[in-house]
Motif scaffolding. Structure first.
Motif, mmCIF file in Angstrom:
data_model
loop_
_atom_site.group_PDB
_atom_site.id
_atom_site.type_symbol
_atom_site.label_atom_id
_atom_site.label_comp_id
_atom_site.label_asym_id
_atom_site.label_seq_id
_atom_site.Cartn_x
_atom_site.Cartn_y
_atom_site.Cartn_z
ATOM 1 N N ILE A 285 0.989 -1.116 0.131
ATOM 2 C CA ILE A 285 0.081 0.031 -0.216
ATOM 3 C C ILE A 285 0.953 1.236 0.057
ATOM 4 C CG2 ILE A 285 -1.818 1.328 1.302
ATOM 5 C CD1 ILE A 285 -2.565 -1.334 2.540
ATOM 6 N N ILE A 286 0.758 2.081 -1.139
ATOM 7 C CA ILE A 286 1.583 3.102 -1.023
ATOM 8 C C ILE A 286 0.681 4.370 -0.630
ATOM 9 C CG2 ILE A 286 2.924 4.950 -2.635
ATOM 10 C CD1 ILE A 286 3.600 2.426 -4.519
ATOM 11 N N LEU A 287 1.314 4.818 0.439
ATOM 12 C CA LEU A 287 0.765 6.328 0.840
ATOM 13 C C LEU A 287 1.586 7.646 0.508
ATOM 14 C CD1 LEU A 287 -0.261 5.075 4.565
ATOM 15 C CD2 LEU A 287 -1.419 5.104 2.256
ATOM 16 N N GLU A 288 1.382 8.080 -0.560
ATOM 17 C CA GLU A 288 1.869 9.198 -0.966
ATOM 18 C C GLU A 288 1.779 10.484 -0.008
ATOM 19 O OE1 GLU A 288 0.816 9.865 -5.042
ATOM 20 O OE2 GLU A 288 1.983 8.619 -5.696
ATOM 21 N N LYS A 289 0.854 10.408 0.767
ATOM 22 C CA LYS A 289 0.757 11.268 1.901
ATOM 23 C C LYS A 289 -0.007 10.668 3.108
ATOM 24 C CE LYS A 289 -0.926 15.904 3.253
ATOM 25 N NZ LYS A 289 -1.785 17.119 2.957
ATOM 26 N N TYR B 183 4.158 1.679 2.063
ATOM 27 C CA TYR B 183 5.287 2.401 1.672
ATOM 28 C C TYR B 183 5.070 4.023 1.813
ATOM 29 C CZ TYR B 183 7.470 -2.102 -0.490
ATOM 30 O OH TYR B 183 7.756 -3.092 -0.429
ATOM 31 N N ILE B 184 5.784 4.587 2.248
ATOM 32 C CA ILE B 184 5.587 6.076 2.281
ATOM 33 C C ILE B 184 6.952 6.625 1.768
ATOM 34 C CG2 ILE B 184 3.920 6.174 4.107
ATOM 35 C CD1 ILE B 184 6.106 6.628 6.232
ATOM 36 N N PRO B 185 6.983 7.913 1.266
ATOM 37 C CA PRO B 185 8.036 8.433 0.602
ATOM 38 C C PRO B 185 9.072 9.023 1.307
ATOM 39 C CG PRO B 185 6.215 9.944 0.371
ATOM 40 C CD PRO B 185 5.786 8.758 0.765
ATOM 41 N N GLU B 186 8.554 9.521 2.728
ATOM 42 C CA GLU B 186 9.343 10.105 3.503
ATOM 43 C C GLU B 186 8.791 9.930 4.891
ATOM 44 O OE1 GLU B 186 7.901 14.600 2.919
ATOM 45 O OE2 GLU B 186 9.791 13.853 2.419
ATOM 46 N N HIS B 187 9.777 10.054 5.921
ATOM 47 C CA HIS B 187 8.928 10.001 7.439
ATOM 48 C C HIS B 187 8.032 11.045 7.497
ATOM 49 C CE1 HIS B 187 11.848 7.182 8.924
ATOM 50 N NE2 HIS B 187 12.828 7.739 8.358
#
Length: 277
Positions: free
Chosen positions: A4-8, A28-32
């Motif tokens: 599951i990609i959470l871009e935010k 998966y998140i792009p940053e902390h």
């Protein structure tokens, strides 16, 4: 396992995933993010993007999506029982339901002609297919509708039964509405090159009506002459006969737009999905 990609990553979205009865997923998140603390031990998560996903299936969840407790379990069961599909779809709560199986052509008709809502968060993709077939717009953002069609290809999409996804469509500023219209036009132009003239899912007349309806949404901020130029920018609008057909379709769409704007109760609520987010 499902990626599951959470871009935010928002508090609301992360809380919904914590409550999921199905736990075999990786976030998966792009940053902390403060929504997922550094010492988080109730969620399996990592810093990464689509390029980093190794799980067989993947979905994107945006802050407007609210998965109910049993949704991911239903998704996993559908994939397990019907593993031959590359795209799976989750119906939206309160919206018309998609058929159990849909090919790319029928999907186009439903979202372009019948205005079914289909945001990116309502799809689950086979990761290997998505990585190969994902479609990006000119501004390098993902085009959800084009991506779904591209990933379905010659096959079919499977709808997940007995579950829905809550997806909230917030009010948009005039600038955001215009941006979505242009994105929709870009998507429609993509479909021309994807299918070509002979294999297009609808007749030329119906296609022109779809294009004209979208172009007319730019009225009255854009003049009729400019709208005509935009309409003639579609590759299938060629030759004197088709140009007359396109012009007629645009005039009808502008007239319908004018009638909508003159409603006594004010302007109608815009369809804010145009699943372009």
């Amino acid at each position: 396992m499902i990626a599951i990609i959470l871009e935010k990553a928002t508090d609301r979205l992360v809380s919904a995933l914590r409550l999921s009865s199905f736990k075999d997923f990786k976030i998966y998140i792009p940053e902390h993010s403060d929504a997922i603390g550094a010492d988080e031990d109730s969620l399996n998560y990592t810093i990464g993007t689509l390029a980093d996903v190794k799980e067989d299936f993947v979905m994107f969840l945006c802050p407007k999506a609210e998965p109910e407790k049993g949704m991911l379990g239903r998704v996993n069961r559908t994939i397990t029982e019907h593993p031959e599909f590359d795209v799976y779809h989750i119906n939206l709560e309160g919206e018309p339901k998609f058929p159990l199986k849909v090919d790319a052509e029928d999907f186009f008709v439903m979202v372009a002609q019948k205005d079914f809502k289909a945001p990116l968060s309502s799809f689950v993709f086979r990761t290997s297919v998505l990585k190969e077939m994902i479609v990006y717009r000119a501004d390098e953002t993902k085009d959800p509708l084009a991506t779904v069609i591209s990933c379905i290809g010659k096959g079919e999409m499977r709808t997940v039964r007995h579950t829905t996804l809550v997806h909230r469509f917030p009010a948009l500023t005039p600038e955001q509405k215009e941006e979505r219209i242009w994105r929709r036009i870009e998507f429609l132009r993509w479909t021309e090159s994807y299918w070509g003239d002979e294999d297009y899912p609808v007749t030329v007349a119906k296609g022109f009506a779809i294009y004209a309806k979208e172009v007319a949404k730019l009225y009255p901020s854009r003049g009729k002459d400019e709208l005509k130029q935009i309409m003639e920018g579609f590759t299938t609008v060629k030759g004197p006969v088709r140009k007359l057909m396109a012009s007629s379709a645009l005039k009808k769409a502008i007239k319908a737009r004018e009638e909508e704007m003159s409603e006594p109760l004010g302007q109608p609520v815009e369809n804010q999905d145009n699943p372009l987010s």
